[in-house]
Design an enzyme around this catalytic site. Structure first.
Site, PDB file in Angstrom:
ATOM      1  N   GLU A 128      39.583  43.271  40.373  1.00  0.00           N
ATOM      2  CA  GLU A 128      39.099  42.064  39.717  1.00  0.00           C
ATOM      3  C   GLU A 128      39.901  41.737  38.460  1.00  0.00           C
ATOM      4  O   GLU A 128      40.200  40.571  38.184  1.00  0.00           O
ATOM      5  CB  GLU A 128      37.613  42.224  39.371  1.00  0.00           C
ATOM      6  CG  GLU A 128      36.723  42.459  40.585  1.00  0.00           C
ATOM      7  CD  GLU A 128      36.711  43.915  41.055  1.00  0.00           C
ATOM      8  OE1 GLU A 128      36.122  44.195  42.110  1.00  0.00           O
ATOM      9  OE2 GLU A 128      37.307  44.780  40.363  1.00  0.00           O
ATOM     10  N   ASP A 138      45.139  40.767  45.584  1.00  0.00           N
ATOM     11  CA  ASP A 138      44.563  40.229  44.354  1.00  0.00           C
ATOM     12  C   ASP A 138      45.391  39.044  43.859  1.00  0.00           C
ATOM     13  O   ASP A 138      44.848  38.036  43.401  1.00  0.00           O
ATOM     14  CB  ASP A 138      44.505  41.305  43.276  1.00  0.00           C
ATOM     15  CG  ASP A 138      43.740  42.535  43.718  1.00  0.00           C
ATOM     16  OD1 ASP A 138      42.771  42.393  44.484  1.00  0.00           O
ATOM     17  OD2 ASP A 138      44.135  43.651  43.304  1.00  0.00           O
TER      18      ASP A 138
END
Length: 322
Positions: free
Chosen positions: A43, A263
């Protein structure tokens, strides 16, 4: 390409970040003599990329009140990520992992069991939602960390739906974190079907649910308004509610290290969404960002061009992929 837009709304990324020990010069872990300490987390990787692109972004998590926790927040803040809501836990430690890089994948050894981040709970989600973000970005890593983390992700998806906050969920299947593939398959499917936008690699879908095509993945994950299926070096496919799927070939890249590319792809796609670009441009931005990550030994990377030029490439009439 859209012109003179207002500044895009805030994104909040929620999940664990660890210190990462990587051999210098791409050498194997068992022969390297020197190492670099980096910051890595699915994240926060997305958060750092979005910050480079000029998106206001916050990262919410827990860290140990230790040197590694201090280093992580310093590194993230240096790239423009807001870390004001991070909670430090006295007497608990920050997670660490060792990475043995290679062109076809990395061997990873985790030292994260019982980390401060594994104690995250729905209360931390409330902290994240207090920012009133346009998008809350989550991943399938977090629910594998502990029961309280799994509860936090379920709560986040429910609370965001009630508050009208868009949820972005990257499946990010990490087999080493789950008690069994069957447990992971069931939980990740339920979470994916509760999100608004879902990212999944076709290789992950095959490992989790024995699916062989993007169309099969869409049949299984049918609830999200948008599903993006990434097929490695070949292409990425975006499925909407009613429109025909959009396919954009990947760029030819000489891979130095593949971890972190997913990501990066998510950050590019979200950047396109925040600029209200069509699916083709969002997928192109995903490929552009993933390409930069594939040429970096670390999970974090420098964006390949200015945000304005990336938008121009994404919206151009031609594309170099395929």
């Amino acid at each position: 390409m859209p012109q003179d837009q207002d500044p895009p709304s805030r994104v909040v990324c929620f999940g664990e970040t660890m210190a990462q020990l990587v051999p210098d010069d791409g050498l194997p872990l068992n022969t390297a003599a020197t190492f670099t300490v980096r910051t890595a987390g699915a994240e926060s990787n997305v958060a750092q990329a979005l910050a480079q692109l000029g998106i206001p972004v916050s990262w919410v998590s827990r860290l140990g009140e230790d040197a590694l926790g201090q280093r992580i927040t310093r590194d993230l803040a240096a790239t423009g990520v807001d870390v004001s809501a991070v909670r430090f836990l006295p007497g608990q430690r920050t997670g660490l992992f060792l990475k043995d890089p290679g062109p076809h994948g990395s061997t990873v050894t985790y030292y994260r069991a019982g980390s401060a981040a594994s104690t995250m709970s729905p209360a931390d989600v409330d902290t994240a939602l207090a920012f009133q973000p346009a998008v809350l970005h989550l991943s399938g890593v977090t629910p594998a960390l502990s029961d309280s983390c799994a509860a936090a992700i379920r709560y986040a998806l429910t609370a965001c739906r009630a508050q009208g906050i868009h949820t972005s969920f990257d499946v990010n299947y990490r087999p080493a974190l789950w008690p069994s593939p069957a447990v992971a398959a069931n939980q990740l499917l339920d979470l994916a079907n509760a999100a608004d936008t879902v990212f999944v690699g076709l290789d992950e879908a095959e490992a989790l649910w024995d699916l062989a095509s993007a169309t099969e993945v869409r049949r299984l994950i049918g609830q999200p308004s948008t599903l993006v299926v990434k097929d490695g070096a070949r292409a990425a496919v975006s499925f909407g509610r009613a429109d025909e799927p959009v396919v954009v070939p990947a760029l030819p890249i000489v891979v130095r290290e593949p971890v972190g590319a997913g990501d990066a792809f998510a950050s590019g796609w979200l950047y396109g969404r925040l600029h209200d670009l069509p699916c083709t441009a969002r997928l192109r931005l995903g490929h552009l960002m993933a390409g930069a990550a594939l040429t970096s030994l670390g999970d974090h990377f420098t964006i390949p061009d200015t945000p304005e030029r990336l938008l121009a490439v994404a919206c151009a009439s031609s594309w170099a992929g395929g």
